[in-house]
Design a protein around this motif. Structure first.
Motif, short mmCIF file in Angstrom:
data_model
loop_
_atom_site.label_atom_id
_atom_site.label_comp_id
_atom_site.label_asym_id
_atom_site.label_seq_id
_atom_site.Cartn_x
_atom_site.Cartn_y
_atom_site.Cartn_z
N LEU A 1 -8.31 16.38 11.55
CA LEU A 1 -7.27 16.91 12.42
C LEU A 1 -6.39 15.81 12.98
CD1 LEU A 1 -6.14 19.45 13.78
CD2 LEU A 1 -7.79 19.10 15.64
N LYS A 2 -6.98 14.67 13.31
CA LYS A 2 -6.24 13.59 13.96
C LYS A 2 -5.20 12.96 13.04
CE LYS A 2 -7.05 9.72 17.09
NZ LYS A 2 -8.03 8.79 17.67
N ARG A 3 -5.43 13.02 11.73
CA ARG A 3 -4.49 12.38 10.79
C ARG A 3 -3.26 13.25 10.54
NH1 ARG A 3 -4.71 14.71 5.74
NH2 ARG A 3 -6.36 16.26 5.51
N LEU A 4 -3.28 14.50 10.99
CA LEU A 4 -2.19 15.43 10.70
C LEU A 4 -1.10 15.36 11.76
CD1 LEU A 4 -4.29 18.55 9.62
CD2 LEU A 4 -3.08 16.94 8.12
N PRO A 5 0.16 15.65 11.37
CA PRO A 5 1.26 15.67 12.35
C PRO A 5 1.24 16.96 13.16
CG PRO A 5 2.10 16.25 10.19
CD PRO A 5 0.64 15.91 10.00
N PHE A 6 1.54 16.83 14.45
CA PHE A 6 1.62 18.00 15.32
C PHE A 6 3.08 18.36 15.57
CE2 PHE A 6 -2.64 16.54 16.06
CZ PHE A 6 -3.35 17.70 16.33
N CYS A 7 3.35 19.65 15.69
CA CYS A 7 4.72 20.10 15.92
C CYS A 7 5.10 19.87 17.38
CB CYS A 7 4.87 21.58 15.54
SG CYS A 7 3.81 22.68 16.48
N HIS A 8 6.33 20.22 17.73
CA HIS A 8 6.85 19.92 19.06
C HIS A 8 6.18 20.75 20.15
CE1 HIS A 8 9.89 17.06 17.90
NE2 HIS A 8 10.30 17.87 16.93
N SER A 9 5.61 21.90 19.78
CA SER A 9 4.91 22.71 20.77
C SER A 9 3.51 22.12 20.98
CB SER A 9 4.80 24.16 20.28
OG SER A 9 4.02 24.91 21.17
N HIS A 10 3.30 21.52 22.15
CA HIS A 10 2.00 20.91 22.45
C HIS A 10 1.18 21.79 23.37
CE1 HIS A 10 4.36 16.88 21.92
NE2 HIS A 10 4.18 17.52 20.78
N LEU A 11 1.55 23.05 23.50
CA LEU A 11 0.93 23.95 24.46
C LEU A 11 -0.35 24.56 23.89
CD1 LEU A 11 1.34 25.26 27.27
CD2 LEU A 11 2.51 27.14 26.09
N LEU A 12 -1.48 24.23 24.52
CA LEU A 12 -2.77 24.80 24.14
C LEU A 12 -3.00 26.10 24.91
CD1 LEU A 12 -4.90 21.52 24.11
CD2 LEU A 12 -3.99 22.75 22.13
N SER A 13 -3.96 26.89 24.45
CA SER A 13 -4.21 28.20 25.07
C SER A 13 -5.28 28.15 26.15
CB SER A 13 -4.65 29.21 23.99
OG SER A 13 -3.69 29.29 22.97
N HIS A 14 -5.99 27.01 26.26
CA HIS A 14 -7.11 26.92 27.19
C HIS A 14 -6.95 25.71 28.10
CE1 HIS A 14 -9.03 30.01 24.76
NE2 HIS A 14 -8.84 29.26 23.68
N SER A 15 -7.88 25.57 29.03
CA SER A 15 -7.85 24.43 29.96
C SER A 15 -8.74 23.29 29.47
CB SER A 15 -8.27 24.88 31.36
OG SER A 15 -9.42 25.68 31.32
N TYR A 16 -9.05 23.29 28.19
CA TYR A 16 -9.79 22.22 27.52
C TYR A 16 -9.44 22.28 26.04
CZ TYR A 16 -12.56 26.44 27.94
OH TYR A 16 -12.94 27.76 28.00
N CYS A 17 -9.85 21.27 25.29
CA CYS A 17 -9.39 21.11 23.90
C CYS A 17 -10.41 21.65 22.91
CB CYS A 17 -9.11 19.63 23.62
SG CYS A 17 -7.86 18.92 24.70
N LEU A 18 -10.12 22.81 22.35
CA LEU A 18 -10.94 23.43 21.31
C LEU A 18 -10.31 23.22 19.95
CD1 LEU A 18 -11.86 26.89 22.88
CD2 LEU A 18 -13.45 25.04 22.41
N HIS A 19 -11.13 23.02 18.92
CA HIS A 19 -10.62 22.83 17.57
C HIS A 19 -9.77 24.01 17.12
CE1 HIS A 19 -10.96 23.14 13.11
NE2 HIS A 19 -10.72 21.85 13.17
#
Length: 308
Positions: A171-189
């Motif tokens: 996951l870390k090697r992939l590019p992320f789009c401009h929307s950085h908004l997650l759905s939770h209050s912690y980081c789930l895969h």
């Protein structure tokens, strides 16, 4: 050309300062300070309960037995799971701090999923412990020596690292789009992978394999151990012995339900109910993260005479 431009921008976002934006309870942002009260209570119960169990097992020589050593592993895992999510959840609810750094999010990803898999592995080891104690009581002491329990602990840690690190690096090697908004209050895969601007088939297949090996295989082996226990009890024991044996397994059985029902619910919702209300996803994820560390100390304190 448009695709190349977007990909370039997505890559540029990972090179500069990069933040993920965490979300609280959708639709209830104005009530976060009040919602923080039950969250604070849950976290306090989890920390105090699991710390107490660890302290009791450490200081009481009569509890230096395989069953309680496995229980201390479970308490340590629950404590780790609680402390992994507490900072981001409480800072969001109390101070409305939503940003988390790229590195911080992946660190939380590692510990959150690592402790979840560790809890499943510990419960599997505890089911084998119960099987040997009830079905092979004469061999119990020779099978579960201190050296064997130590090796089981090391194997559980290795299993967690091997299960979590590959999806993390993929996951870390992939590019992320401009929307950085997650759905939770912690980081789930399951949540982070939605923001990737690239082909995620390898990630999805690997995640599916991990889910099948953990969420499917572990419960099946636990069910198998209980089937063998029931067969042994019903075949040889008296009614009184049956009740005593089943009562010894009740705490573990409740802990299994408390972990796997929310875990399966979260996985199935992310995979098959993607268009469900965001509130449904958030509530299920919070139950999955909070309830096992809160309930396990209560279950084992109430149902286990020696701990009580």
């Amino acid at each position: 050309a448009l695709h190349s431009s977007v990909m370039s921008k997505a890559n540029n976002t990972t090179q500069g300062p990069f933040y993920f934006i965490l979300m609280g309870i959708p639709g209830f942002e104005a009530f976060h300070i009040w919602i923080s009260i039950p969250f604070c209570c849950f976290y306090s119960i989890s920390i105090m309960g699991n710390t107490t169990i660890l302290a009791v097992i450490r200081t009481e020589p009569s509890l230096h037995q395989p069953m309680y050593l496995f229980l201390s592993m479970l308490a340590l895992t629950d404590l780790g799971l609680t402390l992994t999510t507490l900072p981001t959840v409480m800072q969001l609810l109390w101070f409305n701090i939503q940003k988390i750094t790229f590195e911080g999010c992946f660190a939380q990803f590692f510990f959150l999923h690592g402790f979840s898999i560790m809890e499943s592995s510990v419960l599997l080891a505890m089911s084998f412990d119960r099987y040997v104690a009830i079905c092979r009581p004469l061999h119990y002491a020779s099978i579960f020596t201190s050296k064997v329990i130590g090796r089981i602990g090391v194997a559980i840690i290795c299993r967690c690292v091997m299960a979590v690190l590959p999806p993390l690096f993929l996951l870390k090697r992939l590019p992320f789009c401009h929307s950085h908004l997650l759905s939770h209050s912690y980081c789930l895969h399951q949540d982070m992978i939605r923001l990737v601007w690239a082909d995620i088939r390898v990630n999805s297949w690997f995640a599916l394999v991990v889910v099948l090996l953990i969420i499917a295989v572990d419960p099946l082996l636990i069910v198998l151990s209980y089937a063998l226990i029931l067969k042994s009890i019903l075949g040889t024991a008296t009614w009184t012995e049956r009740v005593r044996a089943l009562n010894n397994c009740l705490s573990h059985f409740l802990a299994v339900l408390v972990l796997y029902v929310p875990m399966v619910s979260v996985s199935m919702t992310h995979r098959f109910a993607k268009h469900a209300s965001p509130l449904v996803h958030v509530v299920l994820a919070n139950i999955y993260v909070l309830i096992p560390p809160v309930m396990n100390p209560i279950i084992y304190s109430v149902k286990t005479k020696q701990i009580r």
